[in-house]
Design a protein around this motif. Sequence first.
Motif, PDB file in Angstrom:
ATOM      1  N   VAL C   8      37.615 -14.308  25.606  1.00 54.82           N
ATOM      2  CA  VAL C   8      37.678 -15.429  26.538  1.00 54.82           C
ATOM      3  C   VAL C   8      38.344 -14.878  27.782  1.00 54.82           C
ATOM      4  O   VAL C   8      39.468 -14.401  27.730  1.00 54.82           O
ATOM      5  N   ASP C   9      37.615 -14.906  28.897  1.00 52.70           N
ATOM      6  CA  ASP C   9      38.069 -14.177  30.072  1.00 52.70           C
ATOM      7  C   ASP C   9      38.170 -15.106  31.288  1.00 52.70           C
ATOM      8  O   ASP C   9      37.170 -15.441  31.904  1.00 52.70           O
ATOM      9  N   ASN C  23      42.358 -21.114  33.527  1.00 55.02           N
ATOM     10  CA  ASN C  23      42.462 -19.663  33.419  1.00 55.02           C
ATOM     11  C   ASN C  23      42.876 -19.218  32.015  1.00 55.02           C
ATOM     12  O   ASN C  23      43.867 -18.532  31.837  1.00 55.02           O
ATOM     13  N   ILE C  24      42.086 -19.620  31.043  1.00 58.59           N
ATOM     14  CA  ILE C  24      42.357 -19.240  29.657  1.00 58.59           C
ATOM     15  C   ILE C  24      41.787 -17.852  29.387  1.00 58.59           C
ATOM     16  O   ILE C  24      40.620 -17.594  29.677  1.00 58.59           O
ATOM     17  N   SER C  25      42.618 -16.974  28.879  1.00 59.96           N
ATOM     18  CA  SER C  25      42.147 -15.648  28.490  1.00 59.96           C
ATOM     19  C   SER C  25      42.787 -15.253  27.168  1.00 59.96           C
ATOM     20  O   SER C  25      43.997 -15.391  27.010  1.00 59.96           O
ATOM     21  N   GLY C  60      34.829 -17.955  34.901  1.00 65.51           N
ATOM     22  CA  GLY C  60      35.189 -17.106  33.774  1.00 65.51           C
ATOM     23  C   GLY C  60      34.017 -16.891  32.827  1.00 65.51           C
ATOM     24  O   GLY C  60      32.940 -17.441  33.024  1.00 65.51           O
ATOM     25  N   ARG C  61      34.248 -16.062  31.802  1.00 68.01           N
ATOM     26  CA  ARG C  61      33.160 -15.752  30.873  1.00 68.01           C
ATOM     27  C   ARG C  61      33.632 -15.861  29.435  1.00 68.01           C
ATOM     28  O   ARG C  61      34.805 -15.703  29.137  1.00 68.01           O
ATOM     29  N   ILE C  62      32.651 -16.098  28.587  1.00 69.07           N
ATOM     30  CA  ILE C  62      32.883 -16.044  27.149  1.00 69.07           C
ATOM     31  C   ILE C  62      31.969 -14.946  26.617  1.00 69.07           C
ATOM     32  O   ILE C  62      30.757 -14.996  26.843  1.00 69.07           O
ATOM     33  N   LEU C  63      32.536 -13.977  25.952  1.00 68.97           N
ATOM     34  CA  LEU C  63      31.696 -12.952  25.345  1.00 68.97           C
ATOM     35  C   LEU C  63      31.878 -13.003  23.839  1.00 68.97           C
ATOM     36  O   LEU C  63      33.015 -13.025  23.343  1.00 68.97           O
ATOM     37  N   LYS C 209      46.570 -24.393  29.521  1.00 71.10           N
ATOM     38  CA  LYS C 209      46.954 -22.991  29.727  1.00 71.10           C
ATOM     39  C   LYS C 209      47.380 -22.383  28.398  1.00 71.10           C
ATOM     40  O   LYS C 209      47.821 -23.092  27.495  1.00 71.10           O
ATOM     41  N   VAL C 210      47.294 -21.048  28.319  1.00 65.28           N
ATOM     42  CA  VAL C 210      47.760 -20.383  27.105  1.00 65.28           C
ATOM     43  C   VAL C 210      49.275 -20.347  27.132  1.00 65.28           C
ATOM     44  O   VAL C 210      49.875 -19.793  28.060  1.00 65.28           O
ATOM     45  N   GLY C 211      49.910 -20.957  26.130  1.00 65.96           N
ATOM     46  CA  GLY C 211      51.370 -20.975  26.086  1.00 65.96           C
ATOM     47  C   GLY C 211      51.919 -19.858  25.211  1.00 65.96           C
ATOM     48  O   GLY C 211      53.001 -19.341  25.439  1.00 65.96           O
ATOM     49  N   TYR C 212      51.162 -19.503  24.181  1.00 69.21           N
ATOM     50  CA  TYR C 212      51.588 -18.431  23.279  1.00 69.21           C
ATOM     51  C   TYR C 212      50.337 -17.756  22.751  1.00 69.21           C
ATOM     52  O   TYR C 212      49.347 -18.410  22.455  1.00 69.21           O
ATOM     53  N   ASP C 213      50.365 -16.462  22.670  1.00 76.54           N
ATOM     54  CA  ASP C 213      49.239 -15.726  22.121  1.00 76.54           C
ATOM     55  C   ASP C 213      49.822 -14.546  21.358  1.00 76.54           C
ATOM     56  O   ASP C 213      50.392 -13.643  21.960  1.00 76.54           O
ATOM     57  N   GLY C 214      49.734 -14.576  20.044  1.00 78.56           N
ATOM     58  CA  GLY C 214      50.302 -13.460  19.298  1.00 78.56           C
ATOM     59  C   GLY C 214      50.044 -13.562  17.809  1.00 78.56           C
ATOM     60  O   GLY C 214      49.352 -14.457  17.335  1.00 78.56           O
ATOM     61  N   GLU C 215      50.631 -12.613  17.091  1.00 76.36           N
ATOM     62  CA  GLU C 215      50.499 -12.574  15.641  1.00 76.36           C
ATOM     63  C   GLU C 215      51.079 -13.844  15.021  1.00 76.36           C
ATOM     64  O   GLU C 215      51.993 -14.444  15.572  1.00 76.36           O
ATOM     65  N   ARG C 216      50.547 -14.181  13.867  1.00 76.52           N
ATOM     66  CA  ARG C 216      51.222 -15.234  13.126  1.00 76.52           C
ATOM     67  C   ARG C 216      52.359 -14.582  12.357  1.00 76.52           C
ATOM     68  O   ARG C 216      52.140 -13.661  11.581  1.00 76.52           O
ATOM     69  N   THR C 217      53.569 -15.007  12.619  1.00 80.39           N
ATOM     70  CA  THR C 217      54.731 -14.379  11.982  1.00 80.39           C
ATOM     71  C   THR C 217      55.157 -15.201  10.777  1.00 80.39           C
ATOM     72  O   THR C 217      54.827 -16.385  10.688  1.00 80.39           O
TER      73      THR C 217
END
Lengths: 227, 225, 234
Positions: C8-9, C23-25, C60-63, C209-217
């Motif tokens: 997601v770009d 602006n979601i990426s 933006g684009r979705i690939l 907006k993206v607030g958090y993007d990461g591993e599930r801990t």
Amino acid sequence: MGLFLRQTLTIAAKDLRSEIRTKEALNASVSFSIVILLLFSFAFEPSSEQTHEIAGGLLWIVFAFAGALILNRSFARELVNDCLDALVSSPTPGPALFTGKAIANLVLLLIVELISFPVFGIFYNVRWLSQFPLLFVVMFLGTWGIVVIGTMFSAMTVNLRLRELMLPVLVYPMMIPLLMGAIQCTTALLNGQGLGGEAAPWLRLLIGFDLIFSILAVALSDTVLVG
Amino acid sequence: MRKQVLIGLSGVALLLLLRNLYVMFVDLPDEVQQGPIFRIIFFHVPVAWTALLCALFAAGSSVTYLVTKNLKYDAFAVAVTEVGLAFGAANLVSGMIWGRQIWGIWWAWDPRLTSMLICELLYAGYLMLRSAIDDPTQRARIAAVLSIFAFFDVPIVVFSIKWWRTQHPQPVVWGGGKMEPSYYNMLFANWFPILLLAVVMIAIRMRQERIHREVEALRRYAHEF
Amino acid sequence: MSAAALTVDGVWKYYGDFPALRNISFQVGEGECLALLGRNGAGKTTLLRILAGLSRPAKGRILISGADARAPETRRKIGVLGHGIAVYEELSAFENLHLFANLYGIRDPARAAMEWLERTGLERVRDGLVREFSRGMRQRLAVARAFIHNPALLLLDEPFTALDDRAIAVLQGLLRSARAEGRTIVMSTHQLREALELATRCVLINRGKVGYDGERTPEMLEDPSWLYRNYGEG
């Protein structure tokens, strides 16, 4: 191309199967057209010679009205359970989806017409059997035009409030040239004049209308279906 | 600044219209057969041209919207369609008044009247469709498709109605197409201020449309909290 | 790095002048399971609809595996389970699956339909009309519909809400085997615990907006509201 055809026919078969099973639109449409035919008998003297002159007009007004009932259901059917989303997110291209639905609507509306035609012949003492092959050609062309415009607008109005009210208001003015062509050809045939001579330009109009709007509808189907 | 320009333009248009009215009634003689009512043509015809131009621009900006997805073009499309509808209505009404005087009837199923009526219905449908869609982006997209369909329909309507009528006895025979040069010039002289008025109206409508969109967006922002 | 299963770009989506997505990426690698979290109206469903090809981003684009989201080839790789169950009431269970198998261009649609009726425990009611089904049966059929073409990317919008126990069990079983087979899963959800158990990654969306993007801990599992407390809109 093979897949496109398969998807188109799958959609058409699906719509026909659900409609034949419930007969919701079909029953309403057939009874509605018979009611209109009955009502017309009060508007003028049904046994007069004049009937032949307005026969085409009568018939096509009935067909256009009956068509609205069928076309209203076409995309409304997809709203239950959000089925339209599943179709659009599948690899079915917009043109295949549109064409499939248009074919189903064409078949359904032709069924209604083939039922109301004999009723019309009996009520108004119009002989039509000898002209039937050519009449069917005109019916096919006229109905395809109704269905192309109607299916497109059914898709455009599917998410709206007042959908049922909106469709006829939008669709009938758009169809006027088509209906004029169909009326002229039908009247000519019912009066035994054939499709040459005076009816010829109207036949061309019918074909032209069908072509122009089929191309337009197919070209714009993705625009309408994908937000 | 923009506002002043618009006021200035409409002022010019009004002055020109006044001047044209003066010329029409004082300088130009009555038409031989029709008498004074003839002068209505100086409004009737330019107004129809304006409406037709509007239809053209509506289709053009609808296509542009679908290509660019810029809501500015959608605003232009609505503005032009609404103004076109108003001018089309003016055409119908002026035609009816003329018809009442000359033919003695308000409405004749004359090809031009009929075509104009159908076009009015088509574009009225456009406005109705718009009013039924809440999301501005979806509204713009669906309305653009309708506008394109309507635009392709217009020439077919005009031609088919003409055919239809030539096969049936016409209620009134249309008089010869010749027109005196002074009349002819007035037709165009009056078209200019009418067009100017249309431009001003379109600009105002576009501004309204933009403000409306902003308010709608603000409302959604407010709902976020 | 090999092509991500989903990219997601810089995606924007507007309702009029209002940006629903800003602006979601993010990227999802192959075989990952992404939980898309966020409050109601944050834009999760809007984003999922774009991923599913139901709507186009304004910018933006979705690939998906490197290809555009609206390309027919791409859509064949996506399985979508949305809010609605998306099966036809007037058709039988078999007809529903057969229909979608055809639309997806599956070579032997009847066999695929039968196979999935069995996998979801519906083979005994294959010819029953969906109209007569219980809610749980419909939901299992909906799951079968979404899986019938063996999608490489599964998009699930609130999959566990409104499912009955058996349907949840079926879905969880399918999702687990999908994970084992290396399929990618993206799901939006309220039910934090069920989602987080399956998820390997989390993306939190706050007001588009993206607030958090990461591993599930592991701490997310222990305390599901941890993410909202630390990264939610303040």
